[in-house]
Scaffold this motif. Structure first.
Motif, PDB file in Angstrom:
ATOM      1  N   ALA A 157       0.817  -1.215   0.000  1.00  9.18           N
ATOM      2  CA  ALA A 157       0.000   0.000   0.000  1.00  9.18           C
ATOM      3  C   ALA A 157       0.849   1.263   0.000  1.00  9.18           C
ATOM      4  CB  ALA A 157      -0.925  -0.002   1.213  1.00  9.18           C
ATOM      5  N   ALA A 158       2.089   1.179   0.476  1.00 12.82           N
ATOM      6  CA  ALA A 158       2.943   2.370   0.564  1.00 12.82           C
ATOM      7  C   ALA A 158       3.791   2.595  -0.679  1.00 12.82           C
ATOM      8  CB  ALA A 158       3.850   2.257   1.787  1.00 12.82           C
ATOM      9  N   ILE A 159       3.718   1.714  -1.664  1.00 16.27           N
ATOM     10  CA  ILE A 159       4.553   1.858  -2.865  1.00 16.27           C
ATOM     11  C   ILE A 159       3.876   2.805  -3.844  1.00 16.27           C
ATOM     12  CG2 ILE A 159       5.611   0.632  -4.788  1.00 16.27           C
ATOM     13  CD1 ILE A 159       5.655  -1.862  -3.071  1.00 16.27           C
ATOM     14  N   PRO A 160       4.491   3.940  -4.171  1.00 14.73           N
ATOM     15  CA  PRO A 160       3.866   4.875  -5.134  1.00 14.73           C
ATOM     16  C   PRO A 160       3.790   4.262  -6.530  1.00 14.73           C
ATOM     17  CG  PRO A 160       5.603   5.943  -3.838  1.00 14.73           C
ATOM     18  CD  PRO A 160       5.729   4.468  -3.602  1.00 14.73           C
TER      19      PRO A 160
ATOM     20  N   LEU B 108       5.203   8.280   0.209  1.00 13.65           N
ATOM     21  CA  LEU B 108       4.887   7.033   0.898  1.00 13.65           C
ATOM     22  C   LEU B 108       3.699   7.151   1.847  1.00 13.65           C
ATOM     23  CD1 LEU B 108       7.587   6.128  -0.372  1.00 13.65           C
ATOM     24  CD2 LEU B 108       8.102   4.971   1.781  1.00 13.65           C
ATOM     25  N   PRO B 109       3.670   8.119   2.771  1.00 15.41           N
ATOM     26  CA  PRO B 109       2.510   8.174   3.682  1.00 15.41           C
ATOM     27  C   PRO B 109       1.191   8.444   2.970  1.00 15.41           C
ATOM     28  CG  PRO B 109       4.346   9.480   4.528  1.00 15.41           C
ATOM     29  CD  PRO B 109       4.669   9.139   3.121  1.00 15.41           C
TER      30      PRO B 109
ATOM     31  N   LEU C  37      -5.264   2.344   1.933  1.00 16.53           N
ATOM     32  CA  LEU C  37      -5.970   1.764   3.072  1.00 16.53           C
ATOM     33  C   LEU C  37      -7.389   2.310   3.183  1.00 16.53           C
ATOM     34  CD1 LEU C  37      -3.179   1.672   5.810  1.00 16.53           C
ATOM     35  CD2 LEU C  37      -3.973  -0.174   4.337  1.00 16.53           C
ATOM     36  N   GLU C  38      -7.576   3.589   2.885  1.00 20.60           N
ATOM     37  CA  GLU C  38      -8.924   4.160   2.905  1.00 20.60           C
ATOM     38  C   GLU C  38      -9.787   3.580   1.792  1.00 20.60           C
ATOM     39  OE1 GLU C  38      -8.596   8.373   2.790  1.00 20.60           O
ATOM     40  OE2 GLU C  38      -7.970   8.569   4.899  1.00 20.60           O
TER      41      GLU C  38
ATOM     42  N   TRP D 223     -10.477  13.461  14.909  1.00 20.09           N
ATOM     43  CA  TRP D 223      -9.237  14.057  15.398  1.00 20.09           C
ATOM     44  C   TRP D 223      -8.025  13.317  14.846  1.00 20.09           C
ATOM     45  CZ3 TRP D 223     -11.270  18.230  16.675  1.00 20.09           C
ATOM     46  CH2 TRP D 223     -12.500  18.270  17.338  1.00 20.09           C
ATOM     47  N   GLU D 224      -8.131  12.018  14.660  1.00 22.34           N
ATOM     48  CA  GLU D 224      -7.024  11.280  14.062  1.00 22.34           C
ATOM     49  C   GLU D 224      -6.785  11.720  12.627  1.00 22.34           C
ATOM     50  OE1 GLU D 224      -5.820   6.669  12.900  1.00 22.34           O
ATOM     51  OE2 GLU D 224      -7.657   7.098  14.025  1.00 22.34           O
ATOM     52  N   LYS D 225      -7.872  11.886  11.871  1.00 17.26           N
ATOM     53  CA  LYS D 225      -7.718  12.342  10.488  1.00 17.26           C
ATOM     54  C   LYS D 225      -7.143  13.751  10.443  1.00 17.26           C
ATOM     55  CE  LYS D 225     -11.524   9.635   8.510  1.00 17.26           C
ATOM     56  NZ  LYS D 225     -12.822   9.705   7.787  1.00 17.26           N
ATOM     57  N   THR D 226      -7.632  14.629  11.318  1.00 17.20           N
ATOM     58  CA  THR D 226      -7.162  16.005  11.310  1.00 17.20           C
ATOM     59  C   THR D 226      -5.689  16.091  11.680  1.00 17.20           C
ATOM     60  OG1 THR D 226      -9.381  16.731  11.946  1.00 17.20           O
ATOM     61  CG2 THR D 226      -7.589  18.307  12.222  1.00 17.20           C
ATOM     62  N   SER D 227      -5.284  15.378  12.724  1.00 18.37           N
ATOM     63  CA  SER D 227      -3.877  15.419  13.138  1.00 18.37           C
ATOM     64  C   SER D 227      -2.965  14.834  12.066  1.00 18.37           C
ATOM     65  CB  SER D 227      -3.709  14.664  14.456  1.00 18.37           C
ATOM     66  OG  SER D 227      -4.116  13.319  14.321  1.00 18.37           O
ATOM     67  N   ARG D 228      -3.422  13.746  11.395  1.00 19.20           N
ATOM     68  CA  ARG D 228      -2.610  13.166  10.333  1.00 19.20           C
ATOM     69  C   ARG D 228      -2.458  14.141   9.170  1.00 19.20           C
ATOM     70  NH1 ARG D 228      -5.873   9.552   8.468  1.00 19.20           N
ATOM     71  NH2 ARG D 228      -5.559   8.086  10.176  1.00 19.20           N
ATOM     72  N   LEU D 229      -3.525  14.837   8.828  1.00 17.87           N
ATOM     73  CA  LEU D 229      -3.469  15.797   7.725  1.00 17.87           C
ATOM     74  C   LEU D 229      -2.537  16.959   8.055  1.00 17.87           C
ATOM     75  CD1 LEU D 229      -4.689  16.458   4.943  1.00 17.87           C
ATOM     76  CD2 LEU D 229      -6.485  17.720   6.122  1.00 17.87           C
ATOM     77  N   ILE D 230      -2.613  17.461   9.281  1.00 16.74           N
ATOM     78  CA  ILE D 230      -1.739  18.567   9.681  1.00 16.74           C
ATOM     79  C   ILE D 230      -0.282  18.124   9.675  1.00 16.74           C
ATOM     80  CG2 ILE D 230      -1.145  20.083  11.603  1.00 16.74           C
ATOM     81  CD1 ILE D 230      -4.096  20.153  12.345  1.00 16.74           C
ATOM     82  N   LEU D 231       0.002  16.939  10.210  1.00 19.60           N
ATOM     83  CA  LEU D 231       1.371  16.430  10.230  1.00 19.60           C
ATOM     84  C   LEU D 231       1.919  16.254   8.822  1.00 19.60           C
ATOM     85  CD1 LEU D 231       3.758  15.208  11.826  1.00 19.60           C
ATOM     86  CD2 LEU D 231       2.597  12.996  11.670  1.00 19.60           C
ATOM     87  N   GLN D 232       1.081  15.737   7.915  1.00 22.08           N
ATOM     88  CA  GLN D 232       1.552  15.500   6.555  1.00 22.08           C
ATOM     89  C   GLN D 232       1.857  16.808   5.835  1.00 22.08           C
ATOM     90  OE1 GLN D 232       2.029  12.368   4.979  1.00 22.08           O
ATOM     91  NE2 GLN D 232       3.010  13.674   3.473  1.00 22.08           N
TER      92      GLN D 232
END
Length: 661
Positions: free
Chosen positions: A112-115, A168-169, A176-177, A145-154
């Motif tokens: 899933a992480a391979i572009p 990759l992320p 996965l989604e 909150w998990e989605k929001t924090s992941r989006l901000i981190l990315q």
């Protein structure tokens, strides 16, 4: 000696048989037996079972009956929090599990992480643990909150670290989604089929609520109220039926123009969701190389010049036609046998065009069409570092390309075929009319043609679902893990009843600062139990009214008003705990009914709710009342003759009347 040995063996077998007859059945065996009994009593494709749990809940499971599998296949389970009683009014739906949604394996996560990988390279063959919770109906905002924090981190941190941290992320999360969305779409198709059977394990409002929360998984959907979510879900269902009907007619016309045979596929009671195109072997031999073919919207190669079809050794089927090419039985006097060769499978629930899902002659070009949109997005994002939110020229160019391809029906850069593939899996599980060999061929061709990285092969999905269902039943009956989680969520429900937002925020902060050592717990006193019971009953009656309003334009003509009147009277008796959102429900119920007693009940419930919104609505409704109802409101002391809303104690009560501005 041999005679004595035979006697001993006989007695041993007899004792084992008696023990087996007297031994209690396990909860899993009880559920399977109940599903089989439901299947034997009626010709249904989806049945439901209930499993009562010791901690005041019950597990409702939907089973699919497939002719290719000897035992029912579990698809979806819902945990209903009953508080240990048999009253449905204070029940609360908690968790939803989807049994085909198994946690990805290590190989699947790496892939899933391979572009720029758009092909399934691994599959799960079995699963021995319970499935993850697909949605928590009591707390649907929990993943926000998990989605929001992941989006901000990315966006704020990882994107600036280089191509590897950018690609990759994002690729892994998207794949996965998509895997999760595919399982949700499959479960929704099964749930819709169960809804048509008028079953009683889940009420109408509960089914609508489950479908609404499963359908609206976006960040925006977490901020919408449940009535809005339900309305959006019903509108999308109506649009889906319209798309299916439009594409069905369009594809049938194109097939007839090109001399092909059109066969719709779908469950009874709904417009067909898919369609097959066939070519007659006799017509192919007669017109080979001499007939023109227009590939537009069909997106397959010319079958009239393809040598592979003349030497076709794959799946075929035989039908019987009369002189006017109408399908007849083999015993018909004018019947003639016609051998059909499958060409392509299309999904009809797609915007603008019927979308190609499988080409029986080549799977590669279907996969290329499916992956074209992802490839354009990934190339711009990962190679050129372009984003529609930061580059105006890229945004305009991409919008123009999307408009041209989707408006003109070009099968490139189209939206994902994910939903069409998921609905195909549900159709293959539930359809009992298709030939099993054709089912296997369709599943095999569609799997080769889809551009999904994380997915499990169709033939392993029933076994995965069965094993995960067994694991969940064991976790619910033999361990305390599910009971502990339910108790934590009940404590969260009690805190909302007893404390305001500031106090709850302080409790959460204390829990985080102490690393979980401190967790605030409410003592379940009789008063708290009564408040929780009342709040749940209020939500139940409100949901009953909302479900009736969604499905009816005129309540007195299309619905039984007795249960609706009981709901309105309950709201009136407990108006002090009714929220302001119930005012809109009562106003709409008043407007959609012509029954005088029901409208009078709505007026009394609004008058009992002593808030500004109810006052304004009641004064507005007074202008719409007929003279008899207006006079009755004045006589009963609900409204003064000049439109003034009286206090709860009557015309001479202690509270001053609220006057119309």
């Amino acid at each position: 000696m041999n005679r004595e040995t035979s006697r001993v063996r006989f007695l041993g077998c007899l004792l084992l048989a008696i023990f087996a007859l007297e031994a209690p059945a396990s909860p899993l065996q009880d559920q399977r037996a109940a599903a089989e009994r439901a299947r034997s009593t009626s010709e249904t494709r989806v049945t439901a079972t209930r499993l009562s749990l010791d901690f005041g809940a019950e597990l409702i499971t939907l089973f699919v009956h497939s002719p290719e599998h000897p035992v029912p296949i579990p698809i979806l389970s819902v945990l209903r929090d009953t508080l240990g009683d048999a009253d449905r009014e204070n029940d609360l739906l908690r968790y939803v599990w989807i049994y085909t949604y198994a946690p990805p394996t290590l190989k699947q996560r790496i892939a899933a992480a391979i572009p720029f990988l758009y092909h399934q390279v691994a599959t799960r063959r079995k699963a021995d643990s319970p499935p993850p919770i697909a949605v928590d109906l009591a707390h649907p905002k929990r993943p926000l909150w998990e989605k929001t924090s992941r989006l901000i981190l990315q966006n704020a941190v990882l994107d600036s670290k280089g191509w590897l941290f950018r690609a990759l992320p994002r690729t892994k999360q998207r794949n996965l989604e998509e895997y999760r969305e595919a399982q949700i779409a499959k479960a929704l198709a099964i749930l819709s089929l169960y809804e048509q059977q008028n079953a009683s394990a889940l009420t109408e409002s509960e089914i609508v609520r489950i479908k609404a929360h499963l359908s609206q998984q976006s960040v925006l959907g977490a901020f919408l109220r449940e009535p809005t979510l339900a309305e959006l879900t019903l509108r999308e269902a109506q649009k889906s039926r319209e798309r299916r009907a439009t594409n069905w007619d369009f594809l049938r016309q194109r097939a007839e123009e090109e001399g092909l045979i059109f066969e719709p596929l779908g469950v009874p009671g709904e417009p067909p969701s898919h369609a097959l195109l066939w070519i007659s072997r006799e017509a192919l031999q007669e017109h080979f190389g001499r007939r023109a073919f227009n590939t537009r919207f069909l997106n397959i190669k010319n079958p009239w010049t393809d040598e592979r079809l003349r030497r076709w050794s794959g799946y075929t089927k035989t039908i019987y036609l009369d002189r006017e090419n109408r399908r007849v039985t083999p015993e018909h006097p004018e019947a003639r046998a016609v051998t059909l060769i499958p060409l392509a499978l299309y999904g009809l629930d797609f915007p603008k065009i019927p979308i190609l899902l499988a080409d029986f002659r080549s799977a590669l070009h279907v996969k290329a069409r499916d992956a074209s949109g992802k490839m354009l997005t990934d190339s711009a994002r990962y190679l050129l570092n372009l984003s529609p939110y930061g580059d105006l020229s890229y945004l305009l160019t991409r919008s123009l390309v999307n408009y041209v391809t989707r408006k003109k029906g070009i099968d490139l850069n189209q939206p994902s075929r994910l939903k069409a593939h998921a609905e195909l899996s549900a159709l293959l599980l539930t359809d009992d009319q298709l030939d099993p060999q054709l089912k296997a061929a369709l599943a095999r061709k569609a799997e080769k043609a889809r551009a999904l990285v994380v997915e499990n092969t169709f033939r392993y999905q029933p076994a995965i679902a069965a094993r995960q269902h067994e694991a969940l039943v064991r976790a619910a009956t033999e361990t305390s893990a599910l009971a502990r989680r339910l108790e934590r969520d009940r404590q969260r429900e009690y805190r909302r009843l007893m404390h305001g937002r500031a106090a709850r925020a302080f409790f959460t902060l204390a829990h985080v600062v102490t690393l979980g050592l401190y967790t605030h717990r409410e003592e379940l006193t009789p008063e708290l139990r009564a408040r929780s019971d009342l709040a749940r009953r209020m939500a139940f009656h409100r949901a009953q009214l909302e479900a009736a309003l969604r499905g009816s334009l005129r309540l007195d003509e299309e619905r039984d008003l007795a249960p609706l009147r009981a709901s309105v009277e309950f709201i009136q008796r407990h108006a002090d705990v009714a929220g302001p959102e119930i005012v809109d429900v009562l106003r709409e119920a008043f407007a959609r009914s012509g029954d005088p007693e029901f409208r009078w009940a709505c007026v009394r419930a609004l008058a009992a709710m002593r808030n500004e919104k109810a006052r304004r609505v009641l004064l507005a409704l007074q202008r719409e009342m007929d003279p008899m109802l207006r006079e009755r409101t004045a006589q009963e002391g609900v409204l003064a003759p000049n439109g003034v809303m009286r206090s709860r104690g009557g015309p001479s009560g202690g509270e001053p009347p609220l006057r119309e501005p």
